[in-house]
Design an enzyme around this catalytic site. Structure first.
Site, mmCIF file in Angstrom:
data_model
loop_
_atom_site.group_PDB
_atom_site.id
_atom_site.type_symbol
_atom_site.label_atom_id
_atom_site.label_comp_id
_atom_site.label_asym_id
_atom_site.label_seq_id
_atom_site.Cartn_x
_atom_site.Cartn_y
_atom_site.Cartn_z
ATOM 1 N N HIS A 114 69.147 -16.523 89.262
ATOM 2 C CA HIS A 114 68.573 -17.914 88.939
ATOM 3 C C HIS A 114 68.887 -18.195 87.615
ATOM 4 O O HIS A 114 68.044 -17.884 86.746
ATOM 5 C CB HIS A 114 67.188 -18.395 89.652
ATOM 6 C CG HIS A 114 67.036 -18.311 91.088
ATOM 7 N ND1 HIS A 114 67.200 -19.342 91.739
ATOM 8 C CD2 HIS A 114 66.648 -17.481 91.990
ATOM 9 C CE1 HIS A 114 66.831 -19.436 92.771
ATOM 10 N NE2 HIS A 114 66.670 -17.998 92.931
ATOM 11 N N THR A 170 71.029 -1.428 88.325
ATOM 12 C CA THR A 170 71.445 -2.493 87.401
ATOM 13 C C THR A 170 72.926 -2.001 87.072
ATOM 14 O O THR A 170 73.475 -2.843 86.190
ATOM 15 C CB THR A 170 70.572 -2.524 86.510
ATOM 16 O OG1 THR A 170 70.285 -1.271 85.394
ATOM 17 C CG2 THR A 170 69.303 -3.284 86.679
ATOM 18 N N ARG A 185 68.786 5.891 87.497
ATOM 19 C CA ARG A 185 69.737 6.805 86.442
ATOM 20 C C ARG A 185 70.132 8.019 87.362
ATOM 21 O O ARG A 185 69.296 8.138 88.316
ATOM 22 C CB ARG A 185 68.701 7.182 85.237
ATOM 23 C CG ARG A 185 68.220 6.147 84.376
ATOM 24 C CD ARG A 185 68.697 6.439 82.905
ATOM 25 N NE ARG A 185 67.857 5.566 81.978
ATOM 26 C CZ ARG A 185 68.472 4.316 81.564
ATOM 27 N NH1 ARG A 185 69.618 3.950 82.119
ATOM 28 N NH2 ARG A 185 67.949 3.602 80.844
ATOM 29 N N LYS A 188 70.927 13.746 89.798
ATOM 30 C CA LYS A 188 71.890 14.937 90.315
ATOM 31 C C LYS A 188 73.129 14.371 90.856
ATOM 32 O O LYS A 188 73.334 13.362 91.043
ATOM 33 C CB LYS A 188 70.963 15.435 91.522
ATOM 34 C CG LYS A 188 71.430 16.505 92.294
ATOM 35 C CD LYS A 188 70.636 17.111 93.436
ATOM 36 C CE LYS A 188 71.175 18.217 94.280
ATOM 37 N NZ LYS A 188 70.368 18.686 95.187
#
Length: 191
Positions: A114, A170, A185, A188
């Site tokens: 938005h 992200t 993140r 492995k």
């Protein structure tokens, strides 16, 4: 001994049989569970053997707040994809999901926000801001997400990746890797 479906289950099965005819494409042996919601099904393509749990929503928005978007949205779901209960997909651009994926309960996938996050937009209530896409979401084949995962706009997830529960994706996640956390993140690489 015979087992009969409850009237509610039967109603939702009938609704699915009717609604799937409105999809751009729908492969055989697919099903969406009770409480499903499809917005603009003409922009949604689903492959063979698709299964969705209860209260899942596939939403392709070609307009918002009465204003048409520049491009038509596109949701493309591959073969043998399983989306568990209460998953929500929101699309104004493009979301593509490869074959054999499994999405945990409450997985959220979006290609839009938005607004653009500009200071002047903060004076406008969020639900009145223009929808903005940073880019499509492309999810490879055989990806597995845990419960409550959020996959945000402009992200690519490679084949065979595993996303841990409660992660917020992200940035791009390479193939054959495990990612977790907020923001997600790589923890492995699967050899």
């Amino acid at each position: 001994m015979y087992t009969f479906a409850s009237p509610t289950k039967l109603i939702w099965k009938i609704k699915w049989k009717i609604k799937k005819k409105e999809l751009k494409k729908c492969g055989a042996k697919g099903y969406m569970g009770e409480g499903f919601k499809l917005i603009s099904p003409q922009y949604i393509s689903i492959g063979e053997q698709f299964h969705a749990g209860r209260d899942c929503q596939l939403c392709a928005f070609d307009s918002y707040q009465g204003k048409k978007h520049e491009n038509s949205p596109e949701i493309i779901i591959g073969n043998q994809v399983t989306i568990t209960d209460r998953c929500y997909i929101s699309c104004i651009n493009k979301i593509e999901i490869g074959n054999g994926c499994l999405f945990g309960i409450n997985t959220f996938i979006t290609d839009n926000y938005h607004g653009k996050g500009l200071l002047e937009e903060l004076k406008i209530p969020p639900n009145q801001r223009k929808l903005f896409s940073k880019g499509p979401v492309i999810i490879g084949s055989n990806v597995w997400t845990g419960r409550n995962v959020c996959i945000m706009p402009g992200v690519k997830i490679g084949d065979g990746a595993v996303i841990g529960a409660n992660a917020v994706v992200t940035h791009d996640i390479p193939a054959n890797s495990v990612a977790a956390g907020v923001p997600a993140r790589i923890i492995k690489q699967i050899e």
